[in-house]
Design an enzyme around this catalytic site. Structure first.
Site, short mmCIF file in Angstrom:
data_model
loop_
_atom_site.label_atom_id
_atom_site.label_comp_id
_atom_site.label_asym_id
_atom_site.label_seq_id
_atom_site.Cartn_x
_atom_site.Cartn_y
_atom_site.Cartn_z
N LYS A 22 0.84 -1.20 0.00
CA LYS A 22 0.00 0.00 0.00
C LYS A 22 0.87 1.25 0.00
CE LYS A 22 -1.74 1.66 4.03
NZ LYS A 22 -1.46 3.10 4.24
N ASN A 23 1.83 1.31 0.92
CA ASN A 23 2.59 2.55 1.07
C ASN A 23 3.51 2.82 -0.11
OD1 ASN A 23 1.31 3.02 3.44
ND2 ASN A 23 3.04 2.51 4.78
N CYS A 118 -4.88 8.54 9.67
CA CYS A 118 -5.10 7.89 10.96
C CYS A 118 -4.88 8.89 12.09
CB CYS A 118 -4.13 6.74 11.14
SG CYS A 118 -4.54 5.27 10.21
N ARG A 123 1.32 14.60 13.26
CA ARG A 123 1.69 14.39 11.87
C ARG A 123 1.72 15.68 11.04
NH1 ARG A 123 -0.80 8.68 9.96
NH2 ARG A 123 1.19 8.56 8.92
N ASP A 308 4.37 0.42 12.14
CA ASP A 308 3.15 -0.14 11.57
C ASP A 308 2.92 -1.60 11.97
OD1 ASP A 308 2.58 2.26 10.39
OD2 ASP A 308 3.08 1.66 8.35
N ARG A 400 -8.78 0.09 4.37
CA ARG A 400 -7.76 1.02 3.84
C ARG A 400 -6.47 0.27 3.52
NH1 ARG A 400 -6.15 5.63 7.47
NH2 ARG A 400 -4.79 5.82 5.68
C1 UD1 Z 1 4.70 6.64 6.42
C2 UD1 Z 1 3.74 5.50 6.22
C3 UD1 Z 1 3.11 5.09 7.56
C4 UD1 Z 1 4.21 4.78 8.57
C5 UD1 Z 1 5.20 5.94 8.66
C6 UD1 Z 1 6.39 5.63 9.56
C7 UD1 Z 1 2.91 5.93 3.99
C8 UD1 Z 1 1.75 6.27 3.12
N1 UD1 Z 1 2.68 5.92 5.30
O1 UD1 Z 1 3.93 7.74 6.91
O2 UD1 Z 1 2.31 3.94 7.34
O3 UD1 Z 1 3.62 4.59 9.84
O4 UD1 Z 1 5.71 6.25 7.35
O5 UD1 Z 1 7.04 4.49 9.12
O6 UD1 Z 1 3.97 5.60 3.50
N2 UD1 Z 1 6.80 14.25 10.91
C9 UD1 Z 1 7.01 15.56 11.23
N3 UD1 Z 1 7.02 16.48 10.21
C10 UD1 Z 1 6.86 16.12 8.92
C11 UD1 Z 1 6.65 14.77 8.60
C12 UD1 Z 1 6.62 13.85 9.63
O7 UD1 Z 1 7.17 15.91 12.40
O8 UD1 Z 1 6.91 17.00 8.05
C13 UD1 Z 1 6.74 13.24 12.01
C14 UD1 Z 1 5.40 12.55 12.09
O9 UD1 Z 1 4.48 13.29 12.83
C15 UD1 Z 1 5.77 11.25 12.74
C16 UD1 Z 1 7.16 10.96 12.18
O10 UD1 Z 1 7.66 12.21 11.71
O11 UD1 Z 1 5.84 11.40 14.13
C17 UD1 Z 1 7.20 9.93 11.09
O12 UD1 Z 1 6.45 10.38 10.00
P1 UD1 Z 1 6.77 10.00 8.49
O13 UD1 Z 1 8.00 9.17 8.42
O14 UD1 Z 1 6.71 11.25 7.68
O15 UD1 Z 1 5.54 9.09 8.13
P2 UD1 Z 1 4.55 9.21 6.91
O16 UD1 Z 1 5.33 9.40 5.66
O17 UD1 Z 1 3.45 10.13 7.22
#
Ligand code: UD1
Length: 422
Positions: A22-23, A118, A123, A308, A400
């Site tokens: 999915k991701n 979620c 985030r 995850d 999802r």
């Molecule tokens: C992706 C995955 C999700 C997984 C996560 C961590 C997808 C579609 N989703 O989510 O399933 O749980 O990686 O492995 O690929 N953060 C910030 N600022 C930002 C971006 C992120 O502070 O601009 C923080 C987030 O709040 C979180 C952490 O960084 O605490 C990790 O987020 P991130 O690695 O960006 O996850 P996603 O890409 O949203």
């Protein structure tokens, strides 16, 4: 709203096919926006998140056709008509923010609503914004939307991320493929889904090296062309189903699984007394001798233990011998499954980002509520191991991220059914 009824009935045996990730698919789909030529993805998973991304791309003017029962996605962004990702779509799924980098690269302009997804933490998108600003973008927040523009076009730069965010890495890498000059992204995320994205971008003509390490180098090119790419195996679906024989006993082969996708997770299973071996077709997981042992878990960016899989691992630890400590370091609010597991007789104490789980002899079936995607499947796993019936409500979360969950688990002998409209 549908619910899922699970009745614990002992060991599971057989094979489960693992779908495309999915991701990975959710970041490969927006890559179509980078080129006027068609991009075709094979091995796509059949999930509601993929439908949401399809709707988002179509709202931008892209053509997306779902072929072969949804396993092939044929996309074309020849005639894009909009560079605005609307709140009504974006709020359903955080990964919608992955159109920001490609739109900016293609149009020099993008308007993207801040995402939903979620409810597992704040985030924010600051890391995406900082990376794109380093490439010359000017980004402002107005009315809940990020307004991004780059009048002179994106320019390559050296940028170090404060945290190895998966989504920010993907957005910055996609944007940098069409920037002028070279971009060096330091402290980049190393997840297999990023490697998969880079492999696809390379087929489209991008010049990238270092994927899978924490420094990715991208040499911008003038244009990208069409390609066909097979989506990598879903390591989270893989890990989830690896837990089915671990929690119920038995032996299950996960078709398409690879150890390199789940090595830190497999190490924990091994320490818990569950054997994981590679076969010609995938991974075989077996638990034959009594209860599993408790193990401690800390979630970390790849190659560490994936956040995850934390909820699903907690379900296993609820049935283990001894006490385990699960520390969640990626998301600040990701223990919403704990009170639901407690309803099933689990012994869990949560303090901040740490859950202490003392295994019980037997979980008991109960009505429980899915609170997010991974939480929902952890409750199904717990239900498989519990005595009696467990009804998991709000299964739209499950849809999802898990295709044919009932069929896949029934195939290895589980007693599970979907109940319509409850
Ligand atoms: C992706 C995955 C999700 C997984 C996560 C961590 C997808 C579609 N989703 O989510 O399933 O749980 O990686 O492995 O690929 N953060 C910030 N600022 C930002 C971006 C992120 O502070 O601009 C923080 C987030 O709040 C979180 C952490 O960084 O605490 C990790 O987020 P991130 O690695 O960006 O996850 P996603 O890409 O949203």
């Amino acid at each position: 709203m549908d619910s899922i009824l699970v009745t614990g009935n002992g060991p599971l045996n057989g094979q489960i096919p693992i779908a495309g990730a999915k991701n990975a698919c959710l970041t490969l789909m927006p890559a179509t926006l980078l080129s006027e030529e068609p991009l075709t993805l094979t091995n796509a998973p059949r999930l509601s998140d993929i439908k949401t991304m399809t709707a988002l791309l179509q709202s931008l003017g892209a053509e997306v056709s779902s072929l072969q029962d949804g396993q092939v996605l044929a996309m074309s962004s020849h005639d894009l008509t909009s560079h605005t990702a609307d709140y009504e779509i974006v709020r359903k799924m955080r990964a919608s923010n992955l159109v920001l980098g490609p739109l900016l690269a293609r149009f020099g302009e993008a308007v993207v609503s801040l995402p939903g997804g979620c409810a597992i933490g704040a985030r924010p998108m600051d890391l995406h914004v900082e990376g794109l600003e380093a490439l010359g973008a000017e980004i402002e927040l107005e009315d809940g939307y990020l307004h991004a523009k780059v009048p002179g076009g994106l320019k390559g730069a050296v940028h170090e991320m404060r945290f190895a965010s998966v989504g920010a890495t993907e957005n910055i890498v996609m944007a940098a493929t069409l920037a002028k000059g070279t971009t060096v992204l330091k402290n980049a995320a190393r997840e297999p889904e990023i490697v998969d994205l880079v492999e696809c971008l390379r087929k489209m003509g991008a010049q990238i090296s270092g994927e899978g390490t924490s420094t990715i180098e991208i040499q911008g090119v003038d244009r990208l062309h069409g390609a066909t790419h097979q989506v990598v195996t879903d390591r989270i679906e893989l890990g989830t189903y690896m837990l089915a024989p671990a929690i119920c006993g038995g032996e299950v082969e996960l078709l398409g699984g690879r150890m390199s996708l789940v090595s830190s997770f497999a190490e924990k299973l091994d320490a818990a007394g569950v054997s994981v071996t590679e076969t010609d077709k995938g991974l075989k997981v077996a638990r034959k001798n009594g209860r599993v042992r408790s193990v401690d878990v800390v979630t970390e960016p790849f190659p560490g233990f994936p956040t995850d899989l934390q909820a699903q691992m907690m379900a296993l630890m609820c049935t283990a011998e001894g006490t385990s400590v699960l520390e969640e370091r990626i998301f600040e609010n990701r223990f919403m499954h704990a009170p639901e597991l407690v309803r099933m007789g689990a012994n869990i104490e949560v303090h901040g980002g740490t859950a202490t789980v003392t295994g019980v002899d037997q979980l008991k079936g109960a009505p429980v509520m899915a609170t997010d995607l991974r939480a929902s499947v952890s409750l199904i796993l717990a239900g498989l191991a519990a005595e009696g019936e467990t009804t998991v409500s709000r299964v739209y979360h499950l849809d999802r991220g898990y295709e044919h969950v009932v069929r896949k688990l029934e195939g290895v002998g589980a007693k599970i059914e979907r109940i319509k409209g409850q």
